[in-house]
Design a protein around this motif. Structure first.
Motif, mmCIF file in Angstrom:
data_model
loop_
_atom_site.group_PDB
_atom_site.id
_atom_site.type_symbol
_atom_site.label_atom_id
_atom_site.label_comp_id
_atom_site.label_asym_id
_atom_site.label_seq_id
_atom_site.Cartn_x
_atom_site.Cartn_y
_atom_site.Cartn_z
ATOM 1 N N GLY A 27 44.141 16.797 22.481
ATOM 2 C CA GLY A 27 44.063 18.056 23.201
ATOM 3 C C GLY A 27 42.888 17.954 24.151
ATOM 4 O O GLY A 27 41.863 17.358 23.799
ATOM 5 N N VAL A 28 43.033 18.482 25.346
ATOM 6 C CA VAL A 28 41.969 18.405 26.355
ATOM 7 C C VAL A 28 41.664 19.804 26.857
ATOM 8 O O VAL A 28 42.578 20.586 27.130
ATOM 9 C CB VAL A 28 42.382 17.500 27.542
ATOM 10 C CG1 VAL A 28 41.298 17.474 28.615
ATOM 11 C CG2 VAL A 28 42.692 16.086 27.059
ATOM 12 N N GLY A 29 40.371 20.122 26.974
ATOM 13 C CA GLY A 29 39.950 21.411 27.514
ATOM 14 C C GLY A 29 38.996 21.220 28.681
ATOM 15 O O GLY A 29 38.240 20.238 28.713
ATOM 16 N N LEU A 30 39.018 22.140 29.612
ATOM 17 C CA LEU A 30 38.103 22.154 30.763
ATOM 18 C C LEU A 30 37.766 23.596 31.065
ATOM 19 O O LEU A 30 38.667 24.439 31.152
ATOM 20 C CB LEU A 30 38.760 21.508 31.987
ATOM 21 C CG LEU A 30 38.020 21.658 33.321
ATOM 22 C CD1 LEU A 30 36.634 21.023 33.269
ATOM 23 C CD2 LEU A 30 38.857 21.068 34.457
ATOM 24 N N ALA A 31 36.473 23.906 31.197
ATOM 25 C CA ALA A 31 36.056 25.285 31.490
ATOM 26 C C ALA A 31 34.945 25.291 32.524
ATOM 27 O O ALA A 31 34.177 24.335 32.656
ATOM 28 C CB ALA A 31 35.610 25.983 30.206
ATOM 29 N N GLN A 32 34.870 26.403 33.231
ATOM 30 C CA GLN A 32 33.869 26.643 34.269
ATOM 31 C C GLN A 32 32.996 27.832 33.868
ATOM 32 O O GLN A 32 33.425 28.624 33.040
ATOM 33 C CB GLN A 32 34.567 26.943 35.602
ATOM 34 C CG GLN A 32 35.486 25.866 36.087
ATOM 35 C CD GLN A 32 34.769 24.590 36.471
ATOM 36 O OE1 GLN A 32 33.539 24.518 36.454
ATOM 37 N NE2 GLN A 32 35.525 23.561 36.793
ATOM 38 N N PRO A 33 31.808 27.967 34.443
ATOM 39 C CA PRO A 33 31.231 27.086 35.453
ATOM 40 C C PRO A 33 30.641 25.835 34.818
ATOM 41 O O PRO A 33 30.293 25.826 33.642
ATOM 42 C CB PRO A 33 30.125 27.947 36.071
ATOM 43 C CG PRO A 33 29.689 28.845 34.954
ATOM 44 C CD PRO A 33 30.932 29.121 34.141
#
Length: 198
Positions: free
Chosen positions: A180-186
């Motif tokens: 599973g891959v996650g990406l969040a900003q900022p």
């Protein structure tokens, strides 16, 4: 100038950071910041957690992971999975399948890191990767986690992870079956959660 942290040693490099952990595999961590180190000079202790034999296999309110929980990744996450599987293919490992529960755990951890502006394997609630993966409903036999921040593209974060022995070891661990891959900003906070279900 960048700083790399890897098991109690520092060397200078860029404005990005990565860290990895896996059960049975010692933790490898790299923290890179522009300017003075933000860490206290100590690296995380190795994570050597395994599900105890005969322990309860479910937490209340969760269901075991099954092969039916595969889900497609999208956007940057899909590209990371594609790059991971390309590297695994070169090493003779089977491709990882995207798992919705691992994706849920990874995305939630990326959002938590971005919210608190803190790259760590420890969540703001004190959770470790195994706790978060299990809380998302994934009953693991083995797990691994890579985290990073500051890398703006899937290609750059994968290059960072593959340049570090501990992170690379997680990516090329042929015993892992799902991801599973996650990406969040900022801040481009990335999480890769790897797993082998019970």
């Amino acid at each position: 100038m960048r700083k790399h942290r890897r098991t109690r040693r520092y060397r200078k490099i860029s404005v990005t950071a990565i860290a990895a952990t896996a059960v049975v595999v010692p933790t490898a961590a790299i923290a890179c910041v522009d300017g003075p180190a933000v860490a206290d000079g100590r690296s995380p202790q190795p994570v050597r957690t395994q599900q105890p034999a005969g322990s309860a296999s479910q937490t209340p309110g969760t269901s075991p992971s099954t092969s039916g929980s595969a889900a497609p990744a999208t956007g940057a996450a899909a590209r990371v999975v594609e790059l991971v599987n390309s590297e695994r293919s070169k090493a003779g490992c089977a491709p990882l399948k995207v798992n919705e529960k691992l994706t849920k755990a990874a995305q939630a951890h990326s959002e938590d890191m971005a919210r608190h502006r803190n790259m760590s394997h420890t969540g703001s609630d004190g959770s470790n990767p195994g706790d978060r993966i299990k809380r998302a409903g994934y009953e693991w036999r083995a797990y691994g986690e890579n985290v990073a921040y500051g890398y703006r593209t899937p290609e750059s974060v994968m290059k960072g992870w593959m340049s570090s022995p501990g992170h690379k070891r997680n990516i090329l661990d042929c015993t892992f079956k799902e991801i599973g891959v996650g990406l969040a900003q900022p801040g481009y906070y990335w999480t890769q959660d790897f797993g082998t279900a019970r």
